[in-house]
Scaffold this active site. Structure first.
Site, PDB file in Angstrom:
ATOM      1  N   GLN A 239       0.830  -1.199   0.000  1.00  0.00           N
ATOM      2  CA  GLN A 239       0.000   0.000   0.000  1.00  0.00           C
ATOM      3  C   GLN A 239       0.873   1.261   0.000  1.00  0.00           C
ATOM      4  OE1 GLN A 239      -3.309  -2.010   2.877  1.00  0.00           O
ATOM      5  NE2 GLN A 239      -3.659   0.154   2.512  1.00  0.00           N
ATOM      6  N   ARG A 386      -9.479  -0.285   7.307  1.00  0.00           N
ATOM      7  CA  ARG A 386     -10.422   0.611   6.662  1.00  0.00           C
ATOM      8  C   ARG A 386     -10.743   1.835   7.516  1.00  0.00           C
ATOM      9  NH1 ARG A 386     -14.276  -1.127   1.964  1.00  0.00           N
ATOM     10  NH2 ARG A 386     -14.718   0.940   1.196  1.00  0.00           N
ATOM     11  N   CYS A 387      -9.671   2.435   8.040  1.00  0.00           N
ATOM     12  CA  CYS A 387      -9.873   3.687   8.764  1.00  0.00           C
ATOM     13  C   CYS A 387      -8.539   4.385   8.848  1.00  0.00           C
ATOM     14  CB  CYS A 387     -10.408   3.444  10.176  1.00  0.00           C
ATOM     15  SG  CYS A 387      -9.266   2.591  11.257  1.00  0.00           S
ATOM     16  N   GLU A 762     -13.136   5.357   3.963  1.00  0.00           N
ATOM     17  CA  GLU A 762     -13.162   4.736   5.285  1.00  0.00           C
ATOM     18  C   GLU A 762     -14.331   5.206   6.141  1.00  0.00           C
ATOM     19  OE1 GLU A 762      -9.208   5.918   6.122  1.00  0.00           O
ATOM     20  OE2 GLU A 762      -8.345   4.109   5.263  1.00  0.00           O
TER      21      GLU A 762
END
Lengths: 808, 284, 164
Positions: A239, A386-387, A762
Site C-alpha cells: 500500500q 479501513r480507517c 473509510e
C-alpha cells in the site's frame, strides 16, 4: 469559425469532477486481465514459504534443516542464524520497535516465522516445511494484556536490561517488561476535576475486539535480484511502495536507486498491506542468495494469523454532563494489546494513532486520553482496518459513550447528540485533545438523516414493539442504531506526521503530450478505489483535457514521484491535492502560452473549461489541446518547451469527513439472530469527485462494518492458539447476509484542500461499526442494557438477552 | 495450502475400487466430490496416500423413486437433489435441507454419499437420514450390506462402515406427512449452530407418528426417539412441544466452539426444534 | 514420489495435455501451467469463490478440485467468457454498474453469474443473493453486483426476445 459545441457539452466532454465516470480499470478486471502479484511469473522463478510456530510462546531449542534439504526440489532453508551475519534476523517496525524476521531463539505468537524454505515449486516448498524439525520448549502464554502487565513472564527479553531494569521504549518510559508505552493527550487534572464535580457522570468499559482486514488477496511478493546490474526489483502487495523501497534500502544496505518496488494490481488492502513483513525480507535475501527470482505468497491462514491484525483496544470511559445534557468532560483510558512486537502502522509521533479524535463530533470542553500499549503472545499489527489510524476505535468509543450517557440522562440519544454537536459557526474548531477540525455542518446532516428515516416514527414503532414483546405477541425486538461520526483523515501535515522519518506528503507528476493527451503519476496506489478514474477527473477539471485522454499511473517507484501511499483515506486529501496543484502549474504555463498565441497579455486571458479565452472576447480562444501542441512546436520567448509539472503536497491540515448513519434492526431474542431491516448512510466528504465511486465505497465500507460489528473476530484460546484461521470461522459476509443500503449526502467542502475534497473510503466503516453495534444495544435498552461488547454474533446477542432475563 | 503427495486412482468399477482399498487398507480413501476431504488434505489434517476418485464408477448417480421408497446413489450431488422435481415432490425435506448446505458451487460437487459417509458431525444429511430412517448400502469384499442410518454413526468421523467398504446407496422409506429442516448458522457456508429435521404425520387433529433428528449438537447426529415419541398421540400443543424439546435436550451433548458455549447451543437447539416441529405440523 | 499423470483438459475451447502430480490443484494448473490467471486464489478452503470456473456446465471452485479429477472435462474461465471483441453482457454490466472495485473477486463472480443466469434467466434480487452466495467480495458490499447481474439479465433477455 464559431464554436458549435455548447459550454455545457464541453464540460460533459471532459468527464471531470462531479460526474459518475465509469471506471477505466474495469475492462481488464472484468476480462480476467488484472495483474496481481501472484500473476507475476519470471523465468527461473522459485518459491519461498515459512515454517511457522505451532506455539504462542516457546523457546527454540534447535532447528534441524537436514531432512528438508533432502526433499527433492528444496534449494535452501533460511533460519535466523543465516540472517544474523547480514544483520537481517530482526527488522525495524513502523512503530519504532523491532521484529524478528525469523525466530531468534524464541517465538512470541502462534504462526510466527521460524524458517524460510526455498524450493523450485510450491509443492517442494510445502514438503520442505513439513521436513524441517524444530524442537520447542513451551513457555507460559500471556493472551490477556492486563495479566501481561502484572506477570513475571517476560515476553521481550531483548527489551530488558541486564540488571533487570526496563529501558525506555520508542515512545518514552515503560512501566513493566511487557509494557510498550504510555501516550497521553489532553489535560488530566482539569478533566478529572470536571468529572468529579459534574451533575451527571456515565462510565463504561468496552472492548473493541481483535479483527483483521482480510483482503481477498493475501499479502505476497516477488523479489528479483539482478546480480549483473546490481538491481533489485520487488513486486508486492504494498500500500506504500515508496516507503517499502526506503525500508528495504535501509535494512538491506542496497542503495535506494538500485531498488525498484512495484505494486501491481492489489486485490484489496484495507490496511493489511501497509506494513513490512518477514516474507518480504526473506524473499529478498533468498533472491540475493540464489540469484533467482523468489515468490512468496501467504495462504489464508498465514494472512489471518500473522500479518496485521486490527483493533484489540480495551477502552474505559467516563463522560460528564449537566442535567440538561450538555457534555462537560470526557476521560478515556485504553489498554492496547499490540501482540508480540509493536508493529502498529501509525505516524511516528502517534503510537495510538489518532485515538485523540475521540471527542468525536461534540463540543467537549475538557478531555483526557491515556493509552497503554502492551505486549502479549499474539500476532503483531494494530493496523488501521479501513480507517485512519485508530479512528474506528475513537469513534466507536465516543458513539457508545454518548449512548451510555443518554441512558443515564434518560434522554433520546439523537437529541443528546444534537445539543452537543460542534456548531457550524465554530469551525475551524480546536478540540480539547488538540485537533483543529477544518469544517463541518453537523446539524444539517443530522436533521436530514433523521427526517429521511422518519426517526420519530421509528421510535413509535419501537415502543409498540416493546409493548408487544412484553405482551407475548412477538419474540423480536427492534433496535435503532444511530451514529454520527467525524473522521480525521489525509495524514498528513509533515510537521506532525511521518512514518520512519518520512514526511507524509504526497505527489503528482504530469506530462502533457503534444497531441493533448497526458500521463499523470502519483505516489499513491489504488487497491480498488479507482484512482485511475478519479484522479483523471480531477485533472480533467483542472487542466481542461478530457479524463479519457489522461492515463494515471501509480505503484512503480522507478517512474512515480515519491509518496507515502494509500491508506488512512489519504489519497484524495493528499495526492488528490497534489494532482490539483500540479494541474494548476500546467494551467499557469498554459496561460502564458495561450496569451502568446492570442497575442495578448497573460492577464488578459482566462481559463474556461477546456481553453483559455481572451477576457471579454470569448470567440478568441486557444483550447488546451492547441496549447499543448504549441508547447512542443513553438519557440516562445521566455518559456521553456514542453508542458510538465510536478507537485509535492504537504497538507496544511487533516481533513474531517463526517456523516450521519441510522440502522434499523430486528433481533430474534431466542436465537440471537439479527436482521437488518434498513440502513441509511449520509456522508459528507466535501467536494464529490465521482458519485458512483463514492456510493460504491460506502456500500463496501458499511459491509465491512457489518462484518466487524456482527461477528468478524480474531479469537485466541488461553494457550494463544488462533481459533479463527480460515474463512469458515472468520466472518466475511456473503451477498446473502448483506442488506441494501440507502445512501445520501451533504457537501461541506474542506476549506484548505485545493478542490475541497475530504476522502470517503473509510467513513462508512468508521461510522458503520458503532451504528450496527448501537442498533443491537438499542434493542435491549428498554430492558436495562447499557453496553455489551462486540462482536454481536448470535451467541453474544443471545447472551445479552439471557442476562437481561428475556428468556423467561 | 498444498496437500502431501498421493497416488490417484480413478477406477471404472466397484471391483477396481475394492481391490485398491484391499491393497492399501487405511492408507486409501475414496472420494466423491471431495469438498470435505480436499480442504482437510490441503490443511494437512488428513493424510491420504492413496486417493480413489469414484466419479467413473457407474450406477451411483441415479435417483430412483418407487411406490414406497427412494434410492439415491452415493454420487448424487446436493444440486441434483435440489433440481429433481419428482424427488422434491416425494420428499420435500431433502430439497429444503440441501438448500441449506454450503453454497451453490459446493452443492454442485458435494454428494449425498460423501455427506453421510464422512461422519463429520457438522454435515446436515446424516441427521436428516436418521430422521427419515434411511439405510445406507455399503459394499466390500464380502458383498453388500445395509446399515440403518440410526446405527451408522459411532463418533466424529467414526462410522459402522469398515475402511474397506464403500457406501453406494442411500435408501429412504417414502416420507409421510409434514416436514421441516430448520437450521441456524452464522452465514452461508457454515455448519449448523443447531439444526433439526422433523417429519410428522397427522391424523385428524393428532400426531400419529413423528421423527426428530438433530445436527451438530453431539459428535454424531442425534435421532431422538424420546422427542419423537413425545409428540405421538398429542395435538402437538405447547405441552407436547415442551416435552419433545425436553426429551431432545436429554439426548444431545453439544460442545463449545466458535459458534458459542454449550448453554447457548442447548437453548438454540430447543428453539430450532420447536420451530421445526411447528412448521412440520403446519404442513402435515 | 507418486507418478505423474497424463491429463487432458479442454480449457476455453482449447485442448490441453500435460503431465502433472496427482496433487496439482486445478487452480494451479490454470494459473501456473496454462497462464490463465483470471481465476484467483482467495481462501483455499472453498469458501470465497475467487477461483470459480465452469466445469462441464457446473460452477466449481478450482482450489478444491485436483486437475486429475477434471481430466477429460471442459473447463471455462473468465477468459473464455468474453474478450475485447465479444464482451459478455455480464462483463459489460459489471463495468456499467460499478459491480467491482479491486477486481480480485470479479472473474469468479462473473463466471458464477453466467451459470446463475443460464439456470435462472430472470432472477429476483433474493435469488441472485442466494445464487451468488458462494462468492465473497470484500469491496462492493454486493449491492452493485446484484444490480449488475439484474442489468445483464435484462439485456440478455431482451436480446433473446429480439432474436426470436
Amino acid at each position: 469559425m464559431k464554436d458549435e459545441v455548447t459550454r455545457e457539452e464541453r464540460v460533459d466532454n471532459l468527464k471531470g469532477m462531479g460526474c459518475s465516470r465509469k471506471r477505466v480499470e474495469d475492462a481488464r478486471f472484468t476480462q480476467g486481465k488484472g495483474n496481481y502479484v501472484d500473476d507475476v511469473k519470471l523465468d527461473g522463478m522459485i518459491f519461498g514459504d515459512f515454517v511457522r510456530s505451532p506455539y504462542a510462546h516457546a523457546r527454540i531449542k534447535s532447528i534441524d534443516t537436514a531432512a528438508a534439504l533432502e526433499v527433492p526440489g528444496v534449494l535452501a532453508v533460511l533460519t535466523a542464524a543465516d540472517l544474523e551475519p547480514l544483520g537481517l534476523h530482526w527488522m525495524p517496525t513502523l512503530a519504532g520497535d523491532k521484529q524478528m524476521v525469523l525466530a531468534d531463539g524464541k517465538v512470541l505468537f502462534q504462526g510466527q516465522e521460524v524458517a524460510f524454505v526455498v524450493a523450485e515449486d510450491r509443492y517442494a516448498a510445502a514438503d520442505g516445511i513439513e521436513a524441517v524439525e524444530v524442537e520447542y520448549e513451551e513457555l507460559p502464554v500471556l493472551v490477556d494484556p492486563f495479566e501481561a502487565l502484572k506477570s513475571d513472564v517476560v515476553l521481550r527479553e531483548d527489551l530488558v536490561a541486564e540488571d533487570g531494569s526496563i529501558p525506555d521504549g520508542a515512545h518514552g518510559p515503560r512501566k513493566h517488561a511487557n509494557h510498550i508505552f504510555t501516550w497521553e493527550a489532553g489535560d488530566k487534572d482539569p478533566t478529572e476535576e470536571v468529572i468529579a464535580n459534574a451533575d451527571i457522570v456515565a462510565e463504561e468499559e468496552m472492548y473493541y475486539h481483535r479483527t483483521h482486514p482480510c483482503p481477498l488477496e493475501t499479502c505476497g511478493c516477488v523479489a528479483s535480484m539482478d546480480k549483473v546490474n546490481g538491481k533489485l526489483t520487488l513486486w508486492g502487495t504494498f500500500q506504500a511502495p515508496h516507503a517499502i523501497r526506503t525500508i528495504v534500502s535501509l535494512i538491506s544496505g542496497l542503495e535506494e536507486h538500485n531498488i525498484r518496488v512495484i505494486s501491481p494490481d492489489i486485490g484489496g488492502g484495507f490496511g493489511n498491506k501497509v506494513g513490512a513483513y518477514p516474507g518480504y525480507v526473506c524473499s529478498v535475501v533468498a533472491s540475493i542468495v540464489t540469484g533467482k527470482p523468489v515468490k512468496w505468497i501467504e495462504d489464508r491462514m498465514d494472512n489471518l494469523m500473522t500479518t496485521a491484525f486490527a483493533r484489540d483496544y480495551w477502552m474505559k470511559g467516563k463522560i460528564s454532563a449537566t442535567k440538561e445534557g450538555k457534555i462537560t468532560g470526557l476521560h478515556c483510558h485504553v489498554t492496547a494489546d499490540h501482540g508480540g512486537f509493536d508493529a502498529c502502522a501509525d505516524p511516528t509521533k502517534f503510537p495510538a494513532g489518532f485515538m485523540n479524535i475521540c471527542t468525536g463530533s461534540y463540543d467537549i470542553p475538557t478531555a483526557y486520553l491515556e493509552v497503554d500499549g502492551v505486549y502479549t503472545n499474539k500476532a503483531p499489527g494494530g493496523v488501521s482496518y479501513r480507517c485512519s489510524f485508530r479512528v474506528t476505535e475513537a469513534v466507536y468509543f465516543i458513539e457508545r459513550m454518548i449512548e451510555v450517557l443518554a441512558i443515564k440522562l434518560d434522554m433520546d440519544a439523537a437529541e443528546l447528540r444534537r445539543i452537543n454537536f460542534i456548531k457550524k459557526e465554530q469551525f475551524p474548531y480546536t478540540a480539547a485533545l488538540g485537533w483543529e477540525y477544518d469544517s463541518g455542518d453537523y446539524h444539517t446532516a443530522w436533521d436530514k438523516a433523521l427526517k429521511a428515516v422518519d426517526y420519530e416514527g421509528l421510535r413509535a414503532e419501537q415502543a409498540q414493539r416493546v409493548e408487544d414483546f412484553k405482551a407475548g405477541k412477538t419474540r423480536k425486538l427492534m433496535g435503532i442504531g444511530l451514529s454520527f461520526f467525524t473522521e480525521i483523515v489525509g495524514a498528513g501535515p509533515v510537521k506532525n506526521c511521518d512514518i520512519l522519518g518520512l514526511g507524509m506528503f504526497d505527489s503528482c507528476e504530469i506530462r502533457i503530450h503534444p497531441t493533448g493527451s497526458a500521463i499523470a503519476r502519483l505516489g499513491t496506489i489504488s487497491q480498488g478505489q479507482g484512482h485511475a478514474t478519479t484522479f483523471a477527473q480531477i485533472l480533467a477539471s483542472e487542466i481542461g483535457l478530457p479524463a479519457d485522454s489522461i492515463t494515471i499511473e501509480e505503484g512503480d517507484t522507478d517512474t512515480a514521484p515519491y509518496g507515502l501511499g494509500t491508506y488512512g483515506s489519504r489519497s484524495t486529501p493528499v495526492a488528490g491535492a497534489a494532482t490539483a496543484m500540479a494541474g494548476r502549474k500546467i494551467r499557469a504555463k498554459a496561460q502564458m502560452i495561450a496569451a502568446y498565441l492570442l497575442e495578448v497579455h497573460d492577464n488578459d486571458v482566462e481559463f474556461d473549461v477546456d481553453r483559455f479565452v481572451v477576457k471579454g472576447a470569448p470567440e478568441k480562444f486557444k483550447t488546451m489541446k492547441e496549447i499543448a501542441f504549441a508547447a512542443y512546436n513553438q519557440a516562445i520567448p521566455g518559456i521553456e518547451p514542453g508542458l510538465e509539472a510536478v507537485s509535492y503536497y504537504d497538507p496544511p491540515n487533516m481533513t474531517y469527513p463526517f456523516g450521519a448513519y441510522v440502522c434499523v434492526m430486528d433481533i430474534d431474542v431466542d436465537t440471537g439472530v439479527p436482521e437488518i431491516r434498513r440502513f441509511y448512510a449520509l456522508d459528507d466528504c466535501g467536494t464529490r469527485i465521482n458519485p458512483m465511486i463514492i456510493e460504491g465505497q460506502v456500500h463496501g465500507g458499511l459491509t465491512e462494518a457489518l462484518a466487524v460489528a456482527l461477528g468478524q473476530e480474531i479469537a485466541y484460546d488461553d494457550m494463544g492458539n488462533c481459533k479463527t484461521g480460515t474463512l469458515m470461522d472468520f466472518f466475511l459476509p456473503t451477498a446473502w447476509e448483506v442488506p441494501n443500503y440507502e445512501t445520501d449526502y451533504t457537501v461541506t467542502p474542506s476549506p484548505h484542500h485545493p478542490i475541497g475534497a475530504k476522502g470517503v473510503g473509510e467513513s462508512p466503516h468508521v461510522g458503520g461499526v458503532p451504528c450496527f453495534s448501537n442498533a443491537v444495544q438499542d434493542a435491549f435498552r428498554p430492558f436495562g442494557n447499557t453496553h455489551t461488547n462486540m462482536p454481536h454474533d448470535h451467541w453474544r446477542i443471545w447472551k445479552a438477552a439471557n442476562e437481561l432475563g428475556l428468556h423467561g | 495450502m498444498i496437500p502431501a503427495a498421493f497416488e490417484y486412482y480413478r477406477p471404472k468399477d466397484m471391483d477396481g475400487v475394492l481391490s485398491i482399498l484391499e491393497e492399501h487398507g487405511d492408507d486409501a480413501r475414496v472420494m466423491a466430490g471431495g469438498h470435505s476431504l480436499i480442504p482437510m488434505m490441503k490443511l494437512r489434517m488428513a493424510d491420504v496416500p492413496h486417493l480413489i476418485d469414484l466419479q467413473d464408477v457407474g450406477g451411483m448417480s441415479d435417483i430412483e423413486l418407487t411406490a414406497d421408497s427412494i434410492r439415491i446413489g452415493a454420487l448424487v450431488t446436493q444440486a441434483d437433489i435440489i433440481d429433481h422435481a419428482r424427488l422434491a415432490a416425494a420428499a420435500p425435506i431433502l430439497r429444503e435441507a440441501a438448500l441449506q448446505i454450503a453454497d451453490p458451487q459446493v452443492r454442485y460437487m458435494g454428494t449425498i454419499g460423501g455427506n453421510v459417509a464422512n461422519g463429520d458431525p457438522g454435515n446436515d444429511m446424516p441427521g436428516l437420514m436418521q430422521c427419515l430412517n434411511a439405510s445406507f448400502t455399503v459394499v466390500g469384499a464380502d458383498g453388500e450390506r445395509d446399515i440403518p442410518a440410526r446405527e451408522f454413526y459411532e463418533a466424529a468421523y467414526m462410522t459402522a462402515r469398515e475402511d474397506e467398504e464403500v457406501l453406494t446407496t442411500v435408501t429412504i422409506p417414502l416420507p409421510k406427512g409434514g416436514y421441516a429442516y430448520e437450521k441456524q448458522k452464522r452465514k452461508i457456508g457454515d455448519y449448523a449452530t443447531a439444526a433439526a429435521a422433523v417429519q410428522i404425520v397427522k391424523d385428524g387433529s393428532n400426531c400419529v407418528s413423528a421423527s426428530i433428528a438433530m445436527t451438530n449438537l453431539s459428535d454424531t447426529p442425534i435421532y431422538s426417539e424420546d422427542a419423537s415419541a413425545a409428540l405421538v398421540g398429542t395435538a402437538v400443543d405447547a405441552a407436547a412441544l415442551d416435552a419433545a424439546v425436553a426429551a431432545m435436550l436429554e439426548d444431545i451433548d453439544p460442545t463449545e466452539d466458535n459458534r458459542g458455549p454449550i448453554a447457548f447451543k442447548n437453548h438454540v437447539a430447543g428453539v430450532i426444534l420447536r420451530r421445526a416441529i411447528t412448521r412440520a405440523w403446519s404442513r402435515a | 514420489m507418486p507418478k505423474k499423470m497424463h491429463i487432458k483438459l479442454n480449457v476455453n475451447g482449447k485442448d490441453e495435455e500435460f503431465l502433472a502430480e496427482p496433487r496439482e490443484l486445478l487452480i494451479y494448473t490454470l494459473r501456473e501451467r496454462l497462464n490463465i490467471t483470471g481465476p484467483h486464489i482467495g481462501c483455499e478452503t472453498s469458501h470465497c469463490g475467487a477461483c470459480t470456473v465452469t466445469i462441464d456446465g457446473k460452477s466449481v471452485k478450482a482450489c478444491t478440485i485436483f486437475a486429475a479429477q477434471a481430466d477429460g472435462k471442459e473447463v471455462t474461465t473468465i477468459e473464455g467468457i468474453g474478450g475485447p471483441d465479444d464482451l459478455h453482457p455480464l462483463q459489460n454490466a459489471f463495468k456499467e454498474h460499478h459491480g467491482l472495485q479491486c477486481g480480485y473477486c470479479t472473474p469468479g463472480m462473473i463466471t458464477r453469474a453466467t451459470k446463475l443466469l443460464e439456470e435462472n434467466p430472470n432472477p429476483t434480487e433474493e435469488e441472485i443473493r442466494f445464487g451468488m452466495a458462494g462468492n465473497i467480495c470484500r469491496c462492493t458490499g454486493y449491492q452493485n453486483i446484484v444490480k449488475s447481474i439484474q442489468a445483464a439479465a435484462t439485456e440478455m433477455n431482451a436480446a433473446k426476445e429480439a432474436a426470436e
